[in-house]
Design a protein around this motif. Structure first.
Motif, short mmCIF file in Angstrom:
data_model
loop_
_atom_site.label_atom_id
_atom_site.label_comp_id
_atom_site.label_asym_id
_atom_site.label_seq_id
_atom_site.Cartn_x
_atom_site.Cartn_y
_atom_site.Cartn_z
N ARG A 8 0.84 -1.21 0.00
CA ARG A 8 0.00 0.00 0.00
C ARG A 8 0.87 1.25 0.00
O ARG A 8 0.60 2.22 -0.72
CB ARG A 8 -0.93 0.00 1.22
N ARG A 11 2.59 1.81 -3.40
CA ARG A 11 1.68 2.37 -4.41
C ARG A 11 1.58 3.89 -4.29
O ARG A 11 1.26 4.57 -5.27
CB ARG A 11 0.30 1.74 -4.29
N LEU A 42 1.21 -7.93 -7.05
CA LEU A 42 1.14 -7.01 -8.18
C LEU A 42 0.73 -7.76 -9.45
O LEU A 42 -0.09 -7.27 -10.24
CB LEU A 42 2.49 -6.31 -8.40
N ARG A 56 -5.59 2.09 -12.52
CA ARG A 56 -4.96 1.33 -11.43
C ARG A 56 -4.11 0.20 -12.00
O ARG A 56 -3.02 -0.09 -11.50
CB ARG A 56 -6.05 0.77 -10.50
N GLU A 59 -0.93 1.66 -13.29
CA GLU A 59 -0.07 2.05 -12.17
C GLU A 59 0.62 0.83 -11.58
O GLU A 59 1.82 0.87 -11.25
CB GLU A 59 -0.90 2.76 -11.09
N ASP A 60 -0.11 -0.27 -11.42
CA ASP A 60 0.49 -1.47 -10.84
C ASP A 60 1.50 -2.11 -11.79
O ASP A 60 2.51 -2.68 -11.35
CB ASP A 60 -0.59 -2.47 -10.44
N LEU A 63 4.54 -0.02 -11.39
CA LEU A 63 5.17 -0.32 -10.10
C LEU A 63 5.89 -1.66 -10.15
O LEU A 63 6.99 -1.81 -9.63
CB LEU A 63 4.13 -0.30 -8.99
#
Length: 200
Positions: A8, A11, A42, A56, A59-60, A63
């Motif tokens: 968390r 992120r 992830l 999202r 973004e993941d 990441l």
């Protein structure tokens, strides 16, 4: 702090600043097991069957790529493990039709394959030679080579052929993206490796 809360926080870290967060969170460095506990959720979060927003998901994916690159750079996981996971995430990104937008170049088939090839620790010639040495050692092994059927098993401190095992790990994942690689040079290099892969 649990791995879930770590993820968390990760992120919420601005892109490019993950290394700073890691140095604060793990001054002595994180274990390979911790890194895998980040890669796996992830991967799960970007699965096409998950009901998450495209933003999202992008973004993941970003990441995941940043975390894998960082883990290899600082020695959190071996280069071959990082290449395997990068190819795994890139293969997952390929499953989206139409293609996802906003994913990094390294998660394209060409980008992930080229980076994975750079992580191979041996030349093809050396991989073949080590494979022959390993095969000979196996064929000439006495009973001490095998784990006992009953009794205590003592694991060796070092893997006998680490470079060869790293090559085999990467080669096991390259076929996931190979059919989609557009760069002729990268494609030819993968093909040359896969041609010897079955004989290692």
């Amino acid at each position: 702090m649990s791995e879930e809360s770590d993820l968390r926080e990760m992120r919420a870290v601005p892109e490019g600043q993950l290394v700073d967060w890691m140095s604060r969170r793990f001054p002595e460095g994180a274990s390979p097991q911790w890194w895998l506990s980040v890669f796996e959720p992830l991967e799960f979060s970007v699965n096409p069957f998950r009901d998450v927003t495209p933003g999202r998901r992008a973004e993941d994916l970003n990441l995941a790529a940043e975390a894998i690159l960082l883990a290899v750079e600082i020695g959190g996981v071996g280069a071959a493990t990082g290449a395997y996971w990068m190819l795994r995430i890139a293969a997952l990104a390929l499953r989206f039709k139409p293609p996802l937008s906003g994913i990094p170049q390294i998660l394209t088939p060409d980008g992930s394959a080229e980076w994975a090839l750079q992580q191979l620790p041996l030349t093809r010639e050396r991989a073949i030679a080590e494979s022959e040495i390993r095969r000979t050692a196996y064929l000439n092994a006495d009973e001490g080579f095998y784990a006992p059927v009953h009794g205590e098993v003592n694991l060796a401190d070092k893997v006998a052929f680490p470079g060869l095992q790293d090559v085999e790990l990467i080669l096991s994942a390259l076929p996931w993206v190979f059919p989609h690689v557009e760069d002729e040079g990268v494609g030819n290099e993968i093909r040359s490796w896969l041609e010897i892969g079955g004989s290692l």
